[in-house]
Design an enzyme around this catalytic site. Sequence first.
Site, PDB file in Angstrom:
ATOM      1  N   GLU A 140      65.946 -10.850  -8.863  1.00  0.00           N
ATOM      2  CA  GLU A 140      66.469 -11.781  -7.843  1.00  0.00           C
ATOM      3  C   GLU A 140      67.482 -11.066  -6.946  1.00  0.00           C
ATOM      4  O   GLU A 140      67.992 -10.004  -7.311  1.00  0.00           O
ATOM      5  CB  GLU A 140      67.148 -12.962  -8.554  1.00  0.00           C
ATOM      6  CG  GLU A 140      68.412 -12.544  -9.284  1.00  0.00           C
ATOM      7  CD  GLU A 140      68.791 -13.454 -10.456  1.00  0.00           C
ATOM      8  OE1 GLU A 140      67.889 -13.995 -11.119  1.00  0.00           O
ATOM      9  OE2 GLU A 140      70.005 -13.589 -10.673  1.00  0.00           O
ATOM     10  N   LYS A 142      70.871  -9.860  -5.115  1.00  0.00           N
ATOM     11  CA  LYS A 142      72.274  -9.739  -5.512  1.00  0.00           C
ATOM     12  C   LYS A 142      73.117 -10.191  -4.316  1.00  0.00           C
ATOM     13  O   LYS A 142      73.159  -9.524  -3.289  1.00  0.00           O
ATOM     14  CB  LYS A 142      72.605  -8.290  -5.879  1.00  0.00           C
ATOM     15  CG  LYS A 142      74.029  -8.120  -6.372  1.00  0.00           C
ATOM     16  CD  LYS A 142      74.256  -6.710  -6.896  1.00  0.00           C
ATOM     17  CE  LYS A 142      75.592  -6.575  -7.610  1.00  0.00           C
ATOM     18  NZ  LYS A 142      76.746  -6.935  -6.817  1.00  0.00           N
ATOM     19  N   ASP A 144      76.191 -11.142  -1.944  1.00  0.00           N
ATOM     20  CA  ASP A 144      77.468 -10.499  -1.694  1.00  0.00           C
ATOM     21  C   ASP A 144      78.488 -11.532  -1.231  1.00  0.00           C
ATOM     22  O   ASP A 144      78.681 -11.747  -0.037  1.00  0.00           O
ATOM     23  CB  ASP A 144      77.265  -9.411  -0.632  1.00  0.00           C
ATOM     24  CG  ASP A 144      78.312  -8.326  -0.766  1.00  0.00           C
ATOM     25  OD1 ASP A 144      79.074  -8.360  -1.742  1.00  0.00           O
ATOM     26  OD2 ASP A 144      78.352  -7.443   0.102  1.00  0.00           O
ATOM     27  N   TYR A 253      73.332 -18.263 -10.478  1.00  0.00           N
ATOM     28  CA  TYR A 253      72.292 -17.336 -10.908  1.00  0.00           C
ATOM     29  C   TYR A 253      72.354 -16.945 -12.374  1.00  0.00           C
ATOM     30  O   TYR A 253      71.620 -16.069 -12.803  1.00  0.00           O
ATOM     31  CB  TYR A 253      72.325 -16.075 -10.055  1.00  0.00           C
ATOM     32  CG  TYR A 253      73.705 -15.514  -9.818  1.00  0.00           C
ATOM     33  CD1 TYR A 253      74.469 -15.036 -10.879  1.00  0.00           C
ATOM     34  CD2 TYR A 253      74.246 -15.474  -8.536  1.00  0.00           C
ATOM     35  CE1 TYR A 253      75.728 -14.536 -10.675  1.00  0.00           C
ATOM     36  CE2 TYR A 253      75.521 -14.977  -8.324  1.00  0.00           C
ATOM     37  CZ  TYR A 253      76.258 -14.500  -9.401  1.00  0.00           C
ATOM     38  OH  TYR A 253      77.519 -14.016  -9.200  1.00  0.00           O
ATOM     39  N   LYS A 344      71.019  -1.202  -6.109  1.00  0.00           N
ATOM     40  CA  LYS A 344      71.801  -1.343  -4.876  1.00  0.00           C
ATOM     41  C   LYS A 344      71.030  -0.812  -3.667  1.00  0.00           C
ATOM     42  O   LYS A 344      70.442   0.261  -3.725  1.00  0.00           O
ATOM     43  CB  LYS A 344      73.137  -0.583  -5.005  1.00  0.00           C
ATOM     44  CG  LYS A 344      74.034  -1.082  -6.121  1.00  0.00           C
ATOM     45  CD  LYS A 344      74.570  -2.471  -5.860  1.00  0.00           C
ATOM     46  CE  LYS A 344      75.706  -2.507  -4.880  1.00  0.00           C
ATOM     47  NZ  LYS A 344      77.012  -2.250  -5.469  1.00  0.00           N
ATOM     48  N   CYS A 438      97.863  -1.481  33.056  1.00  0.00           N
ATOM     49  CA  CYS A 438      96.499  -1.979  32.872  1.00  0.00           C
ATOM     50  C   CYS A 438      95.484  -0.916  33.314  1.00  0.00           C
ATOM     51  O   CYS A 438      95.574  -0.400  34.430  1.00  0.00           O
ATOM     52  CB  CYS A 438      96.310  -3.249  33.695  1.00  0.00           C
ATOM     53  SG  CYS A 438      94.596  -3.799  33.738  1.00  0.00           S
ATOM     54  N   CYS A 441      93.724  -2.526  36.697  1.00  0.00           N
ATOM     55  CA  CYS A 441      94.418  -2.748  37.972  1.00  0.00           C
ATOM     56  C   CYS A 441      95.741  -1.996  38.067  1.00  0.00           C
ATOM     57  O   CYS A 441      96.386  -1.994  39.115  1.00  0.00           O
ATOM     58  CB  CYS A 441      94.648  -4.238  38.197  1.00  0.00           C
ATOM     59  SG  CYS A 441      95.829  -4.955  37.057  1.00  0.00           S
ATOM     60  N   CYS A 456      97.481  -7.855  30.339  1.00  0.00           N
ATOM     61  CA  CYS A 456      97.651  -7.695  31.773  1.00  0.00           C
ATOM     62  C   CYS A 456      97.723  -9.095  32.344  1.00  0.00           C
ATOM     63  O   CYS A 456      96.812  -9.896  32.130  1.00  0.00           O
ATOM     64  CB  CYS A 456      96.447  -6.943  32.349  1.00  0.00           C
ATOM     65  SG  CYS A 456      96.335  -7.094  34.141  1.00  0.00           S
ATOM     66  N   CYS A 461      93.288  -9.213  38.537  1.00  0.00           N
ATOM     67  CA  CYS A 461      92.842  -7.936  37.960  1.00  0.00           C
ATOM     68  C   CYS A 461      91.306  -7.883  37.921  1.00  0.00           C
ATOM     69  O   CYS A 461      90.672  -8.784  37.369  1.00  0.00           O
ATOM     70  CB  CYS A 461      93.430  -7.812  36.554  1.00  0.00           C
ATOM     71  SG  CYS A 461      92.664  -6.526  35.551  1.00  0.00           S
TER      72      CYS A 461
HETATM   73  S1  IVH Z   1      74.394 -11.719 -13.021  1.00  0.00           S
HETATM   74  C1  IVH Z   1      76.665 -10.252 -16.795  1.00  0.00           C
HETATM   75  N1  IVH Z   1      73.131 -12.151 -10.788  1.00  0.00           N
HETATM   76  O1  IVH Z   1      77.478  -9.150  -8.902  1.00  0.00           O
HETATM   77  C2  IVH Z   1      75.884 -10.419 -15.567  1.00  0.00           C
HETATM   78  N2  IVH Z   1      75.338 -11.300 -10.669  1.00  0.00           N
HETATM   79  O2  IVH Z   1      78.443  -6.536 -10.247  1.00  0.00           O
HETATM   80  C3  IVH Z   1      76.318 -11.569 -14.781  1.00  0.00           C
HETATM   81  N3  IVH Z   1      76.171 -11.030  -8.369  1.00  0.00           N
HETATM   82  O3  IVH Z   1      80.186 -10.233 -10.812  1.00  0.00           O
HETATM   83  C4  IVH Z   1      76.050 -11.435 -13.346  1.00  0.00           C
HETATM   84  N4  IVH Z   1      74.340 -11.747  -7.363  1.00  0.00           N
HETATM   85  O4  IVH Z   1      79.540 -11.672  -8.810  1.00  0.00           O
HETATM   86  C5  IVH Z   1      74.267 -11.713 -11.369  1.00  0.00           C
HETATM   87  N5  IVH Z   1      71.891 -12.641  -8.879  1.00  0.00           N
HETATM   88  C6  IVH Z   1      73.020 -12.210  -9.455  1.00  0.00           C
HETATM   89  C7  IVH Z   1      74.125 -11.803  -8.692  1.00  0.00           C
HETATM   90  C8  IVH Z   1      75.282 -11.342  -9.337  1.00  0.00           C
HETATM   91  C9  IVH Z   1      75.587 -11.289  -7.187  1.00  0.00           C
HETATM   92  C10 IVH Z   1      77.534 -10.477  -8.504  1.00  0.00           C
HETATM   93  C11 IVH Z   1      78.421 -11.181  -9.504  1.00  0.00           C
HETATM   94  C12 IVH Z   1      78.845 -10.127 -10.472  1.00  0.00           C
HETATM   95  C13 IVH Z   1      78.569  -8.868  -9.745  1.00  0.00           C
HETATM   96  C14 IVH Z   1      78.192  -7.799 -10.732  1.00  0.00           C
END
Ligand code: IVH
Length: 710
Positions: A140, A142, A144, A253, A344, A438, A441, A456, A461
């Site tokens: 799934e 990740k 941010d 998640y 990543k 400026c 001008c 300015c 201007c």
């Molecule tokens: S699982 C023990 N699933 O990434 C595992 N984490 O570096 C529990 N995060 O602190 C986390 N998307 O804040 C999981 N689909 C996802 C995620 C996720 C973002 C973040 C989360 C965690 C950090 C881990």
Amino acid sequence: MYSAEKERELIELTRRLLKDIPRIKTSDYNSALKYVDLLRKVIRYHDYKYYIQNSPVISDYEYDQLFRTLRDLEKKYPSLITPDSPTQRVASEITGFFATVNHYAPMLSLDNAYTQEELRDFDRRVRELTGLNRVQYSVEPKYDGAGIALVYKKDILIRGATRGDGETGEDITANLRTIRTIPLRAEFSRYGIDLIEIRGEVLISKEEFKKMNEDRLEEGLPPFANPRNAAAGSVRLQNPAEVAKRKLSAVVYQVSYVEPQSAYPPTHYEAIKMLHLLGFSTPFPDMKLCEGIEEVISYCKEWEEKRERYPYEIDGMVVKVNRREYYTVLGFTSHHPRWAIAFKFKPKQATTKLIGVVFQVGRVGTVTPVGKLEPVQIGGVTVSSVSLFNEDFIKEKDIRIGDTLLIERAGEVIPYVVEVVKEARKGEEKPIKFPENCPSCGSQLVKLPTEVAWRCINIACPAQVILRLIHWGSREAMDIRGLGEATAKALYEKDLVKDVGDLYYLKPTDLVKLPGFAEKAAFNLYSSIQESKKRSLERVIYGLGIRYVGLTTAKKLVEKIKSIWDLEKISLEELISLEGIGITVAKSIKEFFLRKENLEVIKKLEKAGVNLKKEKKEGPLKGMVFVFTGSLNCCSREQAAGIVESLGGIFSNSVTSKTTYLVVGKDPGRTKLSKAKRLGIKTISEEEFLEIIGKHTDLKSITGKEGVLF
Ligand code: IVH
């Protein structure tokens, strides 16, 4: 979450309640008791349709009626308020501080993999420890954002906390309650669960992030570096009412703790499915079960490409062993579980050298330092300049010419200096010197004691005049097609225009003098300018480019006034009394209307016939939002917009969940159509549109065409 039958039942109930509202309002305690329950049930359903599925089945107006009725009943009988009532999302109390709480299960972080090889290594370790030949993984995105942990006890949200140090976090329940995608109650009891702790992330969409930063810049505040910081800053605000204003969402998640243990879903996939069915926003349907690591790798690659188009910032994919039974044998290192890893994506950061600084003058005279960089690739885009915002920003980060900077480009927004790499300094770096005059001008720059920016203040201007023209013609302001940067500059340099008022006195014969303007282009620009005279008052006010007055503030002002001249008379106190208008904005408006030059411009606009009055908002189309795609037979799109607005409706350029109708003309665009389909927005033909407005409008007087209606 809701079966088709249940939906029908709830829609039917909604209708009944809407009809009953006058009676409900005056109900006694016993019938109030019955009604609050029903109202909550339907409101929860409509929240789900609106926030989770993006396809509302009632109008905003109807929703408000239901919501207000519930709120009024609860006000009348406070003992009927329950913590999971939908009204309890809009908290207004200032908490002042956050208590610390212990997480049920420690919030560990994830190990990272940056290459396919590292994913294969991870898989090898999992296979060795479990003895499996091939492992089933759930993969799934990740997300941010800001990590959170939610606790539900007996189906009620009882606590929400930040990640903190992983063991203990801050109790931010009041703030999280304001987020619509977090259910205040969820029927875990259906799954035999008494208590559950869930992990998730608070997010800000890329679009919302961009808007938020534009507003911050306008207010002289430093922008957030990325959506993650914006989300993290927002959930820790001290005032829940402020949090509610930020458009946050949350995705969950991971189930991290369950009582009784026996109720734990046996796989991650099923756990997420359960959350999804209970009305949470989850990685579903972007989550995929993969048989073996090669399938995982190809799914990760697929997402690396999709990433840019995704509405939220994601920095990788999380790969989790699907079956819980293996978690024990896999166990944990001191930092992370061995049953999951984060793949990543390529980072959105890079380091590069600052080779110089130029100073740009903005529309309201603010002088912004812009760093020139040795070009560097970040996330597939070449970055060669970066805003340094103001003198304070430079001082705070101690940025010098020749420095190596760490740059981030997040959320498809402007690049941002995260920090100076001090270790790379050679001692030859030079401080950045702000100009005293400026750059456009030459007049002396000033800095007010309460401000961070040098400005300015010469209203004539050239840089500012040109930017004001561009702003006036921009889509959200007067929408004058053809008045772009080059044209605005040429108009000024050819001495044809000194302010926005002059635009309306231009003739096609003046415009052919512009470089590259043949007769047709000149006539088109002339017509666009003339057409813009009919724009609404809020657009005019916004278009004037008064400092701190964005479209939202302009709309607020228009609620209070009848004509633009009222703004000249209105007192500072009256302005401040308007919701959302603070002292800085109020002062700026007063200052603008005190300047003779500005009043002259408004007089010019008035004489030319530009609309400076509030149109009748109370019309038959009140509350309806129209979007158009493709060309119309009856009239131009601008004319259609004018008609809609004159009947009290709202004309908008993009389809959102708030759209009432998408009017489909000839050769419609695919984007708007598919978005409308996805959001369940009603599409209508031109004929149907004409039928709706035809009841209220003499079309001929607007379009000049005979017999286009029927
Ligand atoms: S699982 C023990 N699933 O990434 C595992 N984490 O570096 C529990 N995060 O602190 C986390 N998307 O804040 C999981 N689909 C996802 C995620 C996720 C973002 C973040 C989360 C965690 C950090 C881990």
